[in-house]
Motif scaffolding. Structure first.
Motif, short mmCIF file in Angstrom:
data_model
loop_
_atom_site.label_atom_id
_atom_site.label_comp_id
_atom_site.label_asym_id
_atom_site.label_seq_id
_atom_site.Cartn_x
_atom_site.Cartn_y
_atom_site.Cartn_z
N TYR A 83 -7.42 -5.01 8.31
CA TYR A 83 -6.58 -5.30 7.06
C TYR A 83 -5.18 -5.95 7.36
O TYR A 83 -4.70 -6.64 6.69
CB TYR A 83 -6.40 -4.10 6.01
N CYS A 142 3.37 0.92 2.67
CA CYS A 142 3.64 -0.40 3.46
C CYS A 142 4.26 -1.41 2.46
O CYS A 142 3.74 -1.61 1.27
CB CYS A 142 2.26 -0.98 3.68
N ARG A 153 6.23 -0.67 7.63
CA ARG A 153 5.55 0.60 7.07
C ARG A 153 6.77 1.79 7.26
O ARG A 153 7.43 1.97 8.25
CB ARG A 153 4.61 1.05 8.20
N ASN A 161 2.51 4.97 -8.41
CA ASN A 161 1.66 3.91 -7.63
C ASN A 161 0.42 4.58 -7.36
O ASN A 161 0.14 4.52 -6.06
CB ASN A 161 2.51 3.14 -6.51
N VAL A 210 -3.67 -9.75 -2.04
CA VAL A 210 -3.30 -8.52 -2.68
C VAL A 210 -1.75 -8.46 -3.12
O VAL A 210 -1.33 -7.98 -4.32
CB VAL A 210 -3.33 -7.42 -1.29
N HIS A 270 -3.63 4.92 -6.61
CA HIS A 270 -4.73 4.05 -6.32
C HIS A 270 -4.20 2.84 -5.35
O HIS A 270 -4.69 1.57 -5.55
CB HIS A 270 -5.46 3.36 -7.72
N LYS A 271 -3.23 2.80 -4.65
CA LYS A 271 -2.45 1.85 -3.67
C LYS A 271 -2.84 2.31 -2.28
O LYS A 271 -2.19 1.64 -1.40
CB LYS A 271 -1.21 1.81 -4.04
N SER A 272 -3.76 3.21 -1.94
CA SER A 272 -3.93 3.32 -0.55
C SER A 272 -4.54 2.36 0.27
O SER A 272 -5.19 1.58 -0.20
CB SER A 272 -4.98 4.68 -0.62
N LEU A 273 -4.46 2.61 1.60
CA LEU A 273 -4.89 1.55 2.47
C LEU A 273 -6.58 1.37 2.27
O LEU A 273 -7.28 2.45 2.23
CB LEU A 273 -4.42 1.90 3.87
N PRO A 274 -7.02 0.09 2.54
CA PRO A 274 -8.45 -0.07 2.52
C PRO A 274 -9.27 0.25 3.63
O PRO A 274 -10.45 0.45 3.48
CB PRO A 274 -8.64 -1.67 2.15
N TYR A 329 0.72 -1.27 0.09
CA TYR A 329 -0.17 -0.15 0.00
C TYR A 329 0.89 1.41 -0.03
O TYR A 329 2.00 1.07 0.52
CB TYR A 329 -0.89 -0.01 1.26
#
Length: 296
Positions: free
Chosen positions: A136, A85, A37, A123, A145, A125-129, A16
């Protein structure tokens, strides 16, 4: 120490990435992640507690939370930061057995902002859900993922990996560090994970992995699932399939040779496992990927 001690292939794999503003709700305790992280603080302040030590986070700082380290977050007002991440693994060569010693906190440099902004461009659209790590961090799908095909074209993929390696390298201070102490048993998972990643070509038993952590197989399996979200056998299967996918795209090996190299010499068993995790038979998957590359 001889030169051979540094013959390690460090591989970092993005999970992420994004930019976020946290508030007073950023107070999560006993977080233990199977990935690392990396933060670049831009505004506000916060804190992370690791091994009962408080790390105060302020603007123009880089901060690293290593994988398998129990930690706690704290924010009294707000904090804005970039985050990445990522999973990491090392391929062991002759003499490469040491753990990396990491300096978790250091001042950022102007180039770090440039690198981070470029990394985000590469990158999107790789943000945390979710904001809560418990939603998660230790879930089974975290590994799926990770197995998703990287849609970056090859030059951008190389650039992205290069930036992440540059940022991560800032935290490395030495390769000589004592083994994790008994007070921090989760950090022994690093030894276990390196063993798995470097021995996918042979049989790996839960008993052997448990022995590396000096615990019983049952206790080890419970700990493993708590952190990784899957049991040890399923994780090993996932890594065998992931390695097979890579070999199909980067080598001229036959399907039979690939199956053997990931510890599944029985071709029928390999095909069933591969199809289960990718929804495609091995030959079909390879043909699809090459067709996609040709059509780009």
């Amino acid at each position: 120490m001889g030169a051979s001690s540094f013959e390690c292939d460090l591989s970092l794999q993005l999970l992420y990435a994004g930019f976020y503003r946290v508030g007073t709700w950023w107070n999560y305790d006993n977080v233990i992640s199977p990935f690392s992280r990396l933060y670049l603080i831009t505004k506000g302040s916060g804190a992370v507690y690791i091994h009962n030590k408080k790390y105060e986070l302020h603007p123009n700082q880089l901060f690293l939370i290593p994988k398998f380290v129990a930690h706690r977050y704290e924010c009294d007002d707000f904090m804005e930061h970039y985050y990445i991440c990522f999973f990491d693994k090392r391929r062991e060569e002759t003499g490469c057995r040491e753990r990396l010693e990491l300096n978790l906190q250091l001042p950022s440099k102007p180039i770090d902002y440039v690198l981070m902004e470029r990394f985000m461009e590469l990158n999107p659209h790789k943000s945390l859900p979710a904001t809560d790590p418990r939603k998660y961090d230790n879930k089974r799908n975290i590994h799926f993922v990770n197995m998703e095909k990287n849609r970056l074209d090859y030059p951008r993929h190389i650039e992205s990996n290069g930036i992440l390696l540059q940022l991560f390298s800032r935290f490395i201070t030495s390769v000589r560090v004592p083994s994790p102490g008994v007070n921090y048993p989760y950090e022994k998972f690093d030894v276990v994970m390196n063993y798995i990643h470097n021995n996918l070509n042979v049989h790996i038993s839960v008993a052997d992995l448990a022995e590396l952590m000096y615990v019983t197989p049952d206790h080890f399996s419970r700990l493993f699932k708590k952190i990784q979200g899957v049991n040890p056998c399923e994780y090993i299967q996932l890594k065998r399939v992931e390695k097979a996918q890579t070999l199909m795209l980067t080598s001229q090996m036959t399907i039979k040779e690939i199956a053997s190299s990931v510890g599944l010499p029985n071709l029928s068993q390999f095909s069933r496992l591969f199809s289960k995790h990718t929804n495609h038979a091995p030959r079909e998957y390879r043909a699809m990927q090459f067709k996609e590359l040709v059509n780009k």
